[in-house]
Scaffold this motif. Structure first.
Motif, PDB file in Angstrom:
ATOM      1  N   GLN A   1       0.821  -1.225   0.000  1.00  0.00           N
ATOM      2  CA  GLN A   1       0.000   0.000   0.000  1.00  0.00           C
ATOM      3  C   GLN A   1       0.853   1.273   0.000  1.00  0.00           C
ATOM      4  OE1 GLN A   1      -2.301  -1.452   3.502  1.00  0.00           O
ATOM      5  NE2 GLN A   1      -4.098  -0.679   2.440  1.00  0.00           N
ATOM      6  N   VAL A   2       2.152   1.134   0.290  1.00  0.00           N
ATOM      7  CA  VAL A   2       2.995   2.331   0.437  1.00  0.00           C
ATOM      8  C   VAL A   2       3.130   3.089  -0.875  1.00  0.00           C
ATOM      9  CG1 VAL A   2       5.320   3.177   0.998  1.00  0.00           C
ATOM     10  CG2 VAL A   2       4.283   1.363   2.389  1.00  0.00           C
ATOM     11  N   ASP A   3       3.395   2.358  -1.971  1.00  0.00           N
ATOM     12  CA  ASP A   3       3.709   3.017  -3.238  1.00  0.00           C
ATOM     13  C   ASP A   3       2.633   4.000  -3.695  1.00  0.00           C
ATOM     14  OD1 ASP A   3       6.226   2.048  -3.640  1.00  0.00           O
ATOM     15  OD2 ASP A   3       5.495   0.163  -4.524  1.00  0.00           O
ATOM     16  N   TYR A   4       1.358   3.677  -3.442  1.00  0.00           N
ATOM     17  CA  TYR A   4       0.251   4.547  -3.853  1.00  0.00           C
ATOM     18  C   TYR A   4       0.271   5.872  -3.079  1.00  0.00           C
ATOM     19  CZ  TYR A   4      -4.584   5.881  -4.942  1.00  0.00           C
ATOM     20  OH  TYR A   4      -5.705   6.541  -5.378  1.00  0.00           O
ATOM     21  N   LEU A   5       0.862   5.823  -1.865  1.00  0.00           N
ATOM     22  CA  LEU A   5       0.793   6.981  -0.964  1.00  0.00           C
ATOM     23  C   LEU A   5       2.011   7.897  -1.062  1.00  0.00           C
ATOM     24  CD1 LEU A   5      -0.436   4.956   2.171  1.00  0.00           C
ATOM     25  CD2 LEU A   5      -1.855   6.457   0.757  1.00  0.00           C
ATOM     26  N   VAL A   6       3.136   7.367  -1.573  1.00  0.00           N
ATOM     27  CA  VAL A   6       4.379   8.150  -1.554  1.00  0.00           C
ATOM     28  C   VAL A   6       4.891   8.442  -2.961  1.00  0.00           C
ATOM     29  CG1 VAL A   6       5.036   7.144   0.663  1.00  0.00           C
ATOM     30  CG2 VAL A   6       5.973   6.168  -1.444  1.00  0.00           C
ATOM     31  N   LYS A   7       5.724   9.479  -3.015  1.00  0.00           N
ATOM     32  CA  LYS A   7       6.372   9.805  -4.278  1.00  0.00           C
ATOM     33  C   LYS A   7       7.512   8.827  -4.495  1.00  0.00           C
ATOM     34  CE  LYS A   7       6.365  14.332  -5.781  1.00  0.00           C
ATOM     35  NZ  LYS A   7       6.565  15.678  -5.280  1.00  0.00           N
ATOM     36  N   GLU A   8       8.253   8.603  -3.396  1.00  0.00           N
ATOM     37  CA  GLU A   8       9.382   7.680  -3.489  1.00  0.00           C
ATOM     38  C   GLU A   8       9.559   6.923  -2.176  1.00  0.00           C
ATOM     39  OE1 GLU A   8      13.257   9.362  -3.584  1.00  0.00           O
ATOM     40  OE2 GLU A   8      14.102   7.383  -4.001  1.00  0.00           O
TER      41      GLU A   8
ATOM     42  N   LYS B   1      16.575   3.531   2.166  1.00  0.00           N
ATOM     43  CA  LYS B   1      16.744   3.601   3.623  1.00  0.00           C
ATOM     44  C   LYS B   1      15.402   3.471   4.351  1.00  0.00           C
ATOM     45  CE  LYS B   1      20.925   5.897   5.120  1.00  0.00           C
ATOM     46  NZ  LYS B   1      21.522   7.079   5.744  1.00  0.00           N
ATOM     47  N   ALA B   2      14.372   4.110   3.795  1.00  0.00           N
ATOM     48  CA  ALA B   2      13.036   4.002   4.399  1.00  0.00           C
ATOM     49  C   ALA B   2      12.567   2.548   4.316  1.00  0.00           C
ATOM     50  CB  ALA B   2      12.056   4.928   3.679  1.00  0.00           C
ATOM     51  N   LYS B   3      12.900   1.889   3.204  1.00  0.00           N
ATOM     52  CA  LYS B   3      12.530   0.471   3.023  1.00  0.00           C
ATOM     53  C   LYS B   3      13.219  -0.401   4.060  1.00  0.00           C
ATOM     54  CE  LYS B   3      10.985  -0.558  -1.569  1.00  0.00           C
ATOM     55  NZ  LYS B   3      11.399  -0.066  -2.851  1.00  0.00           N
TER      56      LYS B   3
ATOM     57  N   LEU C   1      14.064   0.453   7.061  1.00  0.00           N
ATOM     58  CA  LEU C   1      13.341   0.623   8.328  1.00  0.00           C
ATOM     59  C   LEU C   1      12.030  -0.159   8.322  1.00  0.00           C
ATOM     60  CD1 LEU C   1      13.614   4.420   9.221  1.00  0.00           C
ATOM     61  CD2 LEU C   1      14.813   2.492  10.286  1.00  0.00           C
ATOM     62  N   ALA C   2      11.307  -0.063   7.206  1.00  0.00           N
ATOM     63  CA  ALA C   2      10.021  -0.756   7.094  1.00  0.00           C
ATOM     64  C   ALA C   2      10.226  -2.273   7.211  1.00  0.00           C
ATOM     65  CB  ALA C   2       9.345  -0.397   5.777  1.00  0.00           C
ATOM     66  N   ASP C   3      11.239  -2.782   6.527  1.00  0.00           N
ATOM     67  CA  ASP C   3      11.498  -4.232   6.558  1.00  0.00           C
ATOM     68  C   ASP C   3      11.837  -4.706   7.958  1.00  0.00           C
ATOM     69  OD1 ASP C   3      10.962  -4.641   3.943  1.00  0.00           O
ATOM     70  OD2 ASP C   3      13.034  -4.451   3.253  1.00  0.00           O
ATOM     71  N   LYS C   4      12.595  -3.876   8.676  1.00  0.00           N
ATOM     72  CA  LYS C   4      13.052  -4.292  10.004  1.00  0.00           C
ATOM     73  C   LYS C   4      11.944  -4.141  11.065  1.00  0.00           C
ATOM     74  CE  LYS C   4      15.962  -5.065  13.403  1.00  0.00           C
ATOM     75  NZ  LYS C   4      16.683  -6.296  13.635  1.00  0.00           N
ATOM     76  N   PHE C   5      11.219  -3.002  11.029  1.00  0.00           N
ATOM     77  CA  PHE C   5      10.335  -2.685  12.171  1.00  0.00           C
ATOM     78  C   PHE C   5       8.842  -2.822  11.904  1.00  0.00           C
ATOM     79  CE2 PHE C   5      14.189  -0.064  13.064  1.00  0.00           C
ATOM     80  CZ  PHE C   5      14.607  -0.786  14.183  1.00  0.00           C
ATOM     81  N   TRP C   6       8.425  -2.936  10.657  1.00  0.00           N
ATOM     82  CA  TRP C   6       6.997  -3.109  10.363  1.00  0.00           C
ATOM     83  C   TRP C   6       6.657  -4.572  10.229  1.00  0.00           C
ATOM     84  CZ3 TRP C   6       5.839   1.067   6.040  1.00  0.00           C
ATOM     85  CH2 TRP C   6       5.693   2.322   6.656  1.00  0.00           C
ATOM     86  N   PRO C   7       5.486  -5.008  10.684  1.00  0.00           N
ATOM     87  CA  PRO C   7       4.529  -4.215  11.431  1.00  0.00           C
ATOM     88  C   PRO C   7       5.069  -3.861  12.815  1.00  0.00           C
ATOM     89  CG  PRO C   7       3.744  -6.482  11.177  1.00  0.00           C
ATOM     90  CD  PRO C   7       5.026  -6.382  10.435  1.00  0.00           C
TER      91      PRO C   7
ATOM     92  N   ILE D   1       6.890   6.281   9.552  1.00  0.00           N
ATOM     93  CA  ILE D   1       7.934   6.786   8.643  1.00  0.00           C
ATOM     94  C   ILE D   1       7.343   7.893   7.779  1.00  0.00           C
ATOM     95  CG2 ILE D   1       9.646   6.152   6.892  1.00  0.00           C
ATOM     96  CD1 ILE D   1       9.435   3.257   7.863  1.00  0.00           C
ATOM     97  N   ILE D   2       7.999   9.057   7.795  1.00  0.00           N
ATOM     98  CA  ILE D   2       7.539  10.183   6.971  1.00  0.00           C
ATOM     99  C   ILE D   2       8.304  10.197   5.652  1.00  0.00           C
ATOM    100  CG2 ILE D   2       7.448  12.715   6.834  1.00  0.00           C
ATOM    101  CD1 ILE D   2       6.865  12.705   9.806  1.00  0.00           C
ATOM    102  N   MET D   3       7.542  10.274   4.562  1.00  0.00           N
ATOM    103  CA  MET D   3       8.123  10.244   3.216  1.00  0.00           C
ATOM    104  C   MET D   3       7.435  11.298   2.345  1.00  0.00           C
ATOM    105  SD  MET D   3       8.406   6.128   2.623  1.00  0.00           S
ATOM    106  CE  MET D   3       7.253   5.432   3.804  1.00  0.00           C
TER     107      MET D   3
END
Ligand code: AMP
Ligand code: MG
Length: 340
Positions: free
Chosen positions: A70-77, A81-83, A85-91, A96-98
């Motif tokens: 669902q992230v790609d629809y919401l963000v420009k990029e 590095k954000a990925k 963080l997402a891989d390690k801590f989500w859920p 994360i602000i993008m």
């Protein structure tokens, strides 16, 4: 409006999804605190959140997802590095602000060009997002300025008559709002400490900057990186004053004053035997997870004790302690007494 409170089951989760899809608000459990959820892609539904909470419209909301796709629809990029963080801590308890895409209504971002996203680990939260079939904009489900709710009764207390449904998923496990990190600029910046600590984040993406507003009061005209920082928060009716001292000096200080001032104490296990004042204990001095878990419900309990003042024993600022300190110092309007 009548506010229903239902335990999560097939019927209530379906109802929650339907209400959200039809533009209504639902109080939902998450592992951080309870959220007040609306369809994040519907600006008018999102406006209802600000109205129900009395939240200033310049304070943006976190968008909750239940699937990384669902992230790609919401963000420009979605930067590497954000990925990471997402891989390690989500859920989990990190937002994360993008840079945001055009698909996110300006009511969610308060007109900023960034969007805050979180994938909660709470299974009921995930089920509600799935049932709605949409990303959900959800701030904490309290009235603006009150402590964040960590159980359904807190939400009912603040939101009864304002929203049609609260899903009661029990106590929030973490008890403090998510860690917020901005990955939108050149350097990652911690905007709000939470259950995921600075050192845990740095072990994944290297050095980060901790925004000055995390631990310091900002001037009225300061340009803030996160609008939420400038609001006094989490304030119970009593005036809170933080006392930085060892256990003996803290207890002595409170014992001298509490009768004349109608004061109480917010303290740790090591303090309780020394205190003569009425108190609420947050747990062991070193046990930051318990303190995080207990802080907001303790602030609400202090309201029921009809105290004029509360002397809060200052927490540590390492690890999750930084998140406890950040919330407590806001509830105290940055009033700290340091005993030598
Ligand atoms: P709450 O949902 O009540 O826990 O508040 C969300 C927090 O995230 C607030 O402090 C907001 O100011 C912050 N926030 C949300 N979106 C953004 C954004 N795009 N940029 C900076 N801070 C944000
Ligand atoms: Mg909040």
């Amino acid at each position: 409006m009548k506010t229903q409170v239902l335990k999560p089951n097939e019927h209530s989760l379906k109802l929650a999804g339907e209400l959200i899809r039809s533009g209504e608000l639902v109080g939902i459990p998450t592992e951080t605190v309870y959220g007040l959820a609306a369809n994040a892609l519907d600006g008018e539904a999102v406006m209802k959140i600000f109205k129900a909470k009395g939240r200033p419209s310049d304070n943006p909301l976190i968008v909750h997802i239940c699937d990384l796709s669902q992230v790609d629809y919401l963000v420009k990029e979605f930067s590497p590095k954000a990925k990471l963080l997402a891989d390690k801590f989500w859920p989990g308890a990190i937002t994360i602000i993008m840079p945001c895409s055009e698909n996110v209504p300006s009511q969610v971002t308060a007109g900023l060009d960034t969007v805050a996203i979180r994938f909660p680990s709470n299974k009921t939260a995930q089920a509600i997002i799935k049932s709605a079939g949409l990303p959900l904009a959800a701030p904490s489900a309290n009235l603006s300025g009150s402590p964040s709710p960590t159980n359904a009764a807190h939400v009912y207390n603040d939101m009864k008559g304002r929203i049609p449904l609260i899903i009661d998923g029990g106590e929030s496990k973490v008890g403090l709002e998510s860690t917020v990190i901005s990955m939108a600029g050149d350097v990652p910046v911690l905007l709000r400490p939470g259950g995921i600590t600075v050192s845990e984040i740095e072990s994944v993406i290297g050095k980060i900057v901790v925004d000055n507003g995390v631990t310091h009061m900002l001037a009225d005209d300061a340009v803030v990186s996160s609008p939420g920082m400038k609001y006094k928060h989490y304030a119970p009716k009593a005036e809170i004053i933080i006392v930085k001292a060892d256990s003996e000096s803290y207890a002595e200080y409170v014992n001298k004053r509490y009768e004349a001032e109608g004061a109480g104490a917010l303290c740790y296990s090591e303090d309780t035997e020394k205190l003569k004042a009425p108190y609420i204990c947050l747990g062991e001095k070193e046990d930051y997870s318990s303190q995080a878990h207990n802080l907001f419900s303790s602030l609400r309990k202090l309201d029921d004790m009809n105290l004029k003042k509360v002397y809060a024993h200052c927490p540590g600022t390492d690890g999750v302690g930084l998140a406890v300190y950040n919330r407590l110092i806001r509830s105290a309007g940055f009033e700290v007494i340091e005993l030598a």
